[in-house]
Design a protein around this motif. Sequence first.
Motif, PDB file in Angstrom:
ATOM      1  N   ILE A  20     -12.429 -43.479 -26.075  1.00 25.86           N
ATOM      2  CA  ILE A  20     -12.373 -43.620 -27.525  1.00 25.86           C
ATOM      3  C   ILE A  20     -13.689 -44.188 -28.037  1.00 25.86           C
ATOM      4  O   ILE A  20     -14.424 -44.841 -27.307  1.00 25.86           O
ATOM      5  CB  ILE A  20     -11.192 -44.499 -27.974  1.00 25.86           C
ATOM      6  CG1 ILE A  20     -11.283 -45.896 -27.348  1.00 25.86           C
ATOM      7  CG2 ILE A  20      -9.867 -43.851 -27.622  1.00 25.86           C
ATOM      8  CD1 ILE A  20     -10.268 -46.876 -27.891  1.00 25.86           C
ATOM      9  N   LYS A  27     -18.860 -39.717 -26.815  1.00 23.55           N
ATOM     10  CA  LYS A  27     -17.678 -39.209 -26.113  1.00 23.55           C
ATOM     11  C   LYS A  27     -17.888 -37.776 -25.637  1.00 23.55           C
ATOM     12  O   LYS A  27     -17.699 -37.480 -24.457  1.00 23.55           O
ATOM     13  CB  LYS A  27     -16.445 -39.270 -27.023  1.00 23.55           C
ATOM     14  CG  LYS A  27     -16.072 -40.651 -27.509  1.00 23.55           C
ATOM     15  CD  LYS A  27     -14.873 -40.625 -28.452  1.00 23.55           C
ATOM     16  CE  LYS A  27     -15.033 -39.767 -29.674  1.00 23.55           C
ATOM     17  NZ  LYS A  27     -16.008 -40.228 -30.656  1.00 23.55           N
ATOM     18  N   SER A  28     -18.277 -36.905 -26.529  1.00 27.66           N
ATOM     19  CA  SER A  28     -18.486 -35.500 -26.166  1.00 27.66           C
ATOM     20  C   SER A  28     -19.664 -35.342 -25.217  1.00 27.66           C
ATOM     21  O   SER A  28     -19.646 -34.493 -24.322  1.00 27.66           O
ATOM     22  CB  SER A  28     -18.692 -34.641 -27.416  1.00 27.66           C
ATOM     23  OG  SER A  28     -17.501 -34.608 -28.170  1.00 27.66           O
ATOM     24  N   GLN A  68     -11.423 -27.603 -25.589  1.00 29.27           N
ATOM     25  CA  GLN A  68     -12.061 -28.175 -26.760  1.00 29.27           C
ATOM     26  C   GLN A  68     -11.162 -28.079 -27.984  1.00 29.27           C
ATOM     27  O   GLN A  68     -10.096 -27.471 -27.939  1.00 29.27           O
ATOM     28  CB  GLN A  68     -13.398 -27.485 -27.002  1.00 29.27           C
ATOM     29  CG  GLN A  68     -14.368 -27.747 -25.856  1.00 29.27           C
ATOM     30  CD  GLN A  68     -15.702 -27.072 -26.059  1.00 29.27           C
ATOM     31  OE1 GLN A  68     -15.776 -25.906 -26.384  1.00 29.27           O
ATOM     32  NE2 GLN A  68     -16.764 -27.829 -25.861  1.00 29.27           N
ATOM     33  N   GLN A  69     -11.626 -28.677 -29.064  1.00 27.47           N
ATOM     34  CA  GLN A  69     -10.862 -28.742 -30.301  1.00 27.47           C
ATOM     35  C   GLN A  69     -10.503 -27.354 -30.820  1.00 27.47           C
ATOM     36  O   GLN A  69      -9.414 -27.136 -31.329  1.00 27.47           O
ATOM     37  CB  GLN A  69     -11.670 -29.497 -31.352  1.00 27.47           C
ATOM     38  CG  GLN A  69     -10.930 -29.758 -32.618  1.00 27.47           C
ATOM     39  CD  GLN A  69     -11.718 -30.671 -33.540  1.00 27.47           C
ATOM     40  OE1 GLN A  69     -12.628 -31.358 -33.116  1.00 27.47           O
ATOM     41  NE2 GLN A  69     -11.360 -30.680 -34.792  1.00 27.47           N
ATOM     42  N   GLN A 130      -4.673 -23.815 -28.724  1.00 30.26           N
ATOM     43  CA  GLN A 130      -4.706 -24.949 -27.794  1.00 30.26           C
ATOM     44  C   GLN A 130      -3.724 -24.714 -26.647  1.00 30.26           C
ATOM     45  O   GLN A 130      -4.045 -24.973 -25.488  1.00 30.26           O
ATOM     46  CB  GLN A 130      -4.334 -26.255 -28.508  1.00 30.26           C
ATOM     47  CG  GLN A 130      -5.307 -26.681 -29.560  1.00 30.26           C
ATOM     48  CD  GLN A 130      -6.640 -27.096 -28.983  1.00 30.26           C
ATOM     49  OE1 GLN A 130      -7.179 -26.460 -28.106  1.00 30.26           O
ATOM     50  NE2 GLN A 130      -7.174 -28.175 -29.477  1.00 30.26           N
ATOM     51  N   ASP A 148     -11.309 -32.389 -25.156  1.00 28.92           N
ATOM     52  CA  ASP A 148     -12.206 -32.870 -26.202  1.00 28.92           C
ATOM     53  C   ASP A 148     -11.531 -32.677 -27.551  1.00 28.92           C
ATOM     54  O   ASP A 148     -11.569 -31.596 -28.120  1.00 28.92           O
ATOM     55  CB  ASP A 148     -13.539 -32.116 -26.136  1.00 28.92           C
ATOM     56  CG  ASP A 148     -14.585 -32.707 -27.073  1.00 28.92           C
ATOM     57  OD1 ASP A 148     -14.346 -33.793 -27.634  1.00 28.92           O
ATOM     58  OD2 ASP A 148     -15.635 -32.072 -27.243  1.00 28.92           O
ATOM     59  N   GLU A 149     -10.866 -33.730 -28.021  1.00 33.64           N
ATOM     60  CA  GLU A 149     -10.165 -33.696 -29.315  1.00 33.64           C
ATOM     61  C   GLU A 149      -9.177 -32.539 -29.372  1.00 33.64           C
ATOM     62  O   GLU A 149      -9.038 -31.871 -30.388  1.00 33.64           O
ATOM     63  CB  GLU A 149     -11.173 -33.578 -30.464  1.00 33.64           C
ATOM     64  CG  GLU A 149     -12.284 -34.591 -30.394  1.00 33.64           C
ATOM     65  CD  GLU A 149     -12.157 -35.699 -31.410  1.00 33.64           C
ATOM     66  OE1 GLU A 149     -11.212 -35.693 -32.188  1.00 33.64           O
ATOM     67  OE2 GLU A 149     -13.018 -36.576 -31.387  1.00 33.64           O
ATOM     68  N   THR A 151      -6.033 -32.303 -29.618  1.00 35.02           N
ATOM     69  CA  THR A 151      -4.882 -32.317 -30.525  1.00 35.02           C
ATOM     70  C   THR A 151      -5.292 -32.509 -31.981  1.00 35.02           C
ATOM     71  O   THR A 151      -4.447 -32.768 -32.831  1.00 35.02           O
ATOM     72  CB  THR A 151      -3.868 -33.406 -30.102  1.00 35.02           C
ATOM     73  OG1 THR A 151      -4.524 -34.664 -30.083  1.00 35.02           O
ATOM     74  CG2 THR A 151      -3.261 -33.104 -28.749  1.00 35.02           C
ATOM     75  N   ALA A 152      -6.581 -32.373 -32.259  1.00 41.25           N
ATOM     76  CA  ALA A 152      -7.036 -32.463 -33.655  1.00 41.25           C
ATOM     77  C   ALA A 152      -6.647 -31.183 -34.397  1.00 41.25           C
ATOM     78  O   ALA A 152      -6.563 -30.112 -33.804  1.00 41.25           O
ATOM     79  CB  ALA A 152      -8.544 -32.657 -33.694  1.00 41.25           C
ATOM     80  N   ASN A 153      -6.391 -31.293 -35.663  1.00 43.30           N
ATOM     81  CA  ASN A 153      -6.120 -30.148 -36.545  1.00 43.30           C
ATOM     82  C   ASN A 153      -4.872 -29.353 -36.186  1.00 43.30           C
ATOM     83  O   ASN A 153      -4.829 -28.150 -36.425  1.00 43.30           O
ATOM     84  CB  ASN A 153      -7.329 -29.189 -36.575  1.00 43.30           C
ATOM     85  CG  ASN A 153      -8.592 -29.877 -36.998  1.00 43.30           C
ATOM     86  OD1 ASN A 153      -8.570 -30.774 -37.833  1.00 43.30           O
ATOM     87  ND2 ASN A 153      -9.703 -29.476 -36.412  1.00 43.30           N
ATOM     88  N   GLU A 159       1.666 -30.612 -31.358  1.00 40.01           N
ATOM     89  CA  GLU A 159       1.126 -31.737 -30.591  1.00 40.01           C
ATOM     90  C   GLU A 159       2.143 -32.205 -29.551  1.00 40.01           C
ATOM     91  O   GLU A 159       1.783 -32.522 -28.421  1.00 40.01           O
ATOM     92  CB  GLU A 159       0.739 -32.903 -31.495  1.00 40.01           C
ATOM     93  CG  GLU A 159       0.109 -34.033 -30.699  1.00 40.01           C
ATOM     94  CD  GLU A 159      -0.486 -35.130 -31.562  1.00 40.01           C
ATOM     95  OE1 GLU A 159      -0.973 -36.098 -30.967  1.00 40.01           O
ATOM     96  OE2 GLU A 159      -0.482 -35.023 -32.790  1.00 40.01           O
TER      97      GLU A 159
END
Length: 177
Positions: A20, A27-28, A68-69, A130, A148-149, A151-153, A159
Amino acid sequence: YKVLKNISLDIKPKEKVGIIGRIGAGKSTLEKLLMGFYPTNIGELRIDGRPLKSLGKDVLRKDVAMVQQDPHILPASVKENISLGRAVEDTQVWDALEKVGLAEQIRRYPNGLDTQLGQGETNLSAGQKQLLALARVLVAKPKILILDEATANIDSGTEALIQKSLEVLRQDMTLVV
């Protein structure tokens, strides 16, 4: 310009580690270093005690995967999007789709696994992309999975499916989230 300084991690096999930090904290960058995308100028990265630099790209691509996202979806069939050119049986693809919660949707497509993605009615939502990317991972069975993120968007229902899939994956691989 140094992005990461004084980082030391010892991640055990099949452990789940969360990284985090603020935007721009590295992070990336750390994830991309673990993937072998960037060389290290100072220090050393090791996988199973072996320096990352000593591992061939084919070994890294087999043993380390990243979701990835916004995963890339090929303008190809569902099966091709999951197998990515590897010799994979339909039963393995269906098993992976079941585990990530996408099988029911794919069965609704008139051509099932042969349905071409990215065209007409077969465009996938961000969450479905995803889940498809996680199905790729289940088929590939890498030793390390980097999210890499991932679960974003996405909505909370998707999720929850992703979290359930991660619990299945966690039994067989190390997760870096």
